[in-house]
Design a protein around this motif. Structure first.
Motif, short mmCIF file in Angstrom:
data_model
loop_
_atom_site.label_atom_id
_atom_site.label_comp_id
_atom_site.label_asym_id
_atom_site.label_seq_id
_atom_site.Cartn_x
_atom_site.Cartn_y
_atom_site.Cartn_z
N THR A 74 1.58 28.22 31.54
CA THR A 74 2.56 28.57 32.54
C THR A 74 2.23 29.96 33.09
N GLU A 114 13.41 18.26 32.82
CA GLU A 114 13.18 19.57 33.44
C GLU A 114 13.50 19.46 34.94
N SER A 143 8.98 17.89 39.28
CA SER A 143 7.80 18.36 38.54
C SER A 143 7.18 17.34 37.59
N GLN A 159 3.85 18.97 25.82
CA GLN A 159 3.38 18.53 27.13
C GLN A 159 2.14 19.32 27.58
N GLY A 179 11.03 27.06 33.66
CA GLY A 179 10.90 27.25 32.22
C GLY A 179 10.13 28.56 32.09
N GLY A 180 8.80 28.46 32.02
CA GLY A 180 7.95 29.65 32.18
C GLY A 180 7.83 30.00 33.65
N GLY A 181 7.92 28.97 34.49
CA GLY A 181 7.97 29.21 35.93
C GLY A 181 6.78 28.72 36.74
N SER A 182 5.92 27.86 36.17
CA SER A 182 4.70 27.50 36.91
C SER A 182 4.92 26.48 38.02
N ASN A 183 5.78 25.48 37.80
CA ASN A 183 5.98 24.52 38.90
C ASN A 183 6.73 25.21 40.04
N HIS A 236 3.15 18.32 36.72
CA HIS A 236 2.33 19.31 37.43
C HIS A 236 1.36 20.05 36.52
N LYS A 237 1.60 20.04 35.20
CA LYS A 237 0.82 20.90 34.29
C LYS A 237 -0.68 20.68 34.41
#
Ligand SMILES: *Cc1c(COP(=O)(O)O)cnc(C)c1O
Length: 399
Positions: A195, A355, A381, A119, A237-241, A91-92
């Protein structure tokens, strides 16, 4: 429920978020916020973003019914949102496209980023190459050593990778170095954060760009599954997905939102990366949120089998969603994630990123407790090819 309209104009999600930066950066952030506000209201920017997502990334990504696995588990129906099928495999890239278009609008020819596992560095190098912009990626020298193939990938894409020798030589040191670069080169440089963390407006902006994930699901689930899901589950993780798939569902009160953190070797061992489940409130990377830090305010070492979840903080909007009760946050250990990884490969013919395997493992735990008419939508993700060596190593196999 009141309409959801966070953050406020200062970037606050309740007591979280905000902008804790030096004076010199406050100016750069104001400039960024103004540029983003203008782009957000511009249909041409939106159209360009959507064009790139379709033709460069390959969107929309499908939703997929993991039918065989659901039957085996004997409970709820598990569905995957297939972000693993995107160009670059996760997704990044959605967010990177949005920010690089913004950088171009702002006339900034130089892109900087920090990366841990590499990544986000690869996704940034990819979009910089796509637009012919200079790209400098900061990476702790310890991570450079551990992630040699991602370093090479970034170089192939034309990026300069700068090893950071300070501190523990990992992600948080790379973060500091990227901020230092930005202060010095603010005139011509755009800082591309990967993120929903960092100072305002990054958490909001990254969430907005990633919301394409949830927006597509809102449309696809009624078409494919006959209705919206009962649960939406994503790794954090950081929470973006997770923010990307949660955000459009926040107003759909009947849909339960579950974020899954990395419990590593177990929360009790201290070797984990579960900031929301086991952290305290503090300031990191320019925002107030839940963190893993000791009594002296020192950021603690984190651990997860999954490099992308190995971050000592979490986006401030998740801190707010947790406290407000709109989302719940659970955790999954390394070994549970690995078991889900193997089962997913064999049962569905899909190799998930480690992840994503955390979110899948949670769904596998939840499904048998629910009726067969319930639906769990998992954000898959990313794909797991990048994790083959890690998985092999855990299984005692040398490739
Ligand atoms: C980086 C990454 C994550 C974790 O980052 P978030 O910002 O929490 O989404 C999750 N899954 C994959 C595949 C990743 O590459």
């Amino acid at each position: 429920m009141k309409p959801y309209s966070l953050p406020d104009s200062q970037g606050h999600f309740g007591p979280y978020g905000g902008s804790f930066v030096a004076e010199t950066l406050a100016y750069a952030l104001d400039e960024l916020r103004d540029a983003y506000d203008a782009c957000r209201a511009d249909p041409q920017f939106r159209a360009e973003f959507e064009y790139e997502l379709k033709h460069f990334v390959g969107r929309p990504s499908p939703v997929y019914h993991a039918k065989r696995w659901s039957e085996k588990l004997g409970g709820a129906q598990i569905w995957f949102k297939r972000e693993d099928l995107n160009h670059t495999g996760a997704h990044k890239v959605n967010n990177c496209i949005g920010q690089i278009l913004l950088a171009r609008r702002m006339g900034k020819p130089r892109i900087i980023a920090e990366t841990g596992a590499g990544q986000h560095g690869v996704a940034t190098a990819t979009v910089a190459a796509r637009y012919g912009l200079e790209c400098v990626v900061y990476m702790g020298s310890e991570d450079v050593r551990r992630q040699a193939s991602n370093v090479y990938r970034m170089k192939l894409l034309g990026a300069t990778v700068v090893p950071v020798e300070s501190g523990t030589r990992t992600l948080k040191d790379a973060l500091n170095e990227a901020l230092r670069d930005w202060v010095t080169n603010v005139e011509n440089t755009f800082y591309l954060i990967g993120t929903v963390a960092g100072p305002h407006p990054y958490p909001m902006m990254v969430r907005d760009f990633q919301s394409v994930i949830g927006d597509e699901c809102l449309q696809q689930m009624p078409e494919s599954a006959g209705r919206q899901p009962d649960y939406v589950v994503a790794s954090v993780g950081g929470g973006s997905n997770a923010m990307g798939i949660f955000y459009p569902y926040i107003q759909h009160e009947a849909v339960r939102l579950v974020g899954v953190e990395a419990a590593g070797e177990g929360l009790a061992t201290g070797r984990h990366a579960a900031s929301l489940n086991a952290g305290v409130v503090g300031v990191l990377h320019g925002n107030r949120t839940y963190l893993l830090q000791d009594e002296n305010g020192q950021i603690m070492g984190t651990h997860s089998i999954s490099a992308g979840l190995d971050y000592p903080g979490v986006g401030p909007e998740h801190a707010w969603l947790k406290d407000s009760g709109r989302a719940q946050y659970d955790s999954v250990t390394d070994s549970e994630a690995l078991a889900a990884f193997h089962d997913c490969c064999r049962t569905e013919g899909i190799m998930p990123a480690l992840e994503s395997s955390h979110a899948i493992a949670y769904a596998v735990r939840l499904a048998p407790t629910l009726g067969k008419d319930k639906i769990i939508l998992v954000n898959l993700s990313g794909r797991g090819d990048k994790d083959m060596h890690t998985v092999a190593e855990f299984s005692g196999i040398t490739l």
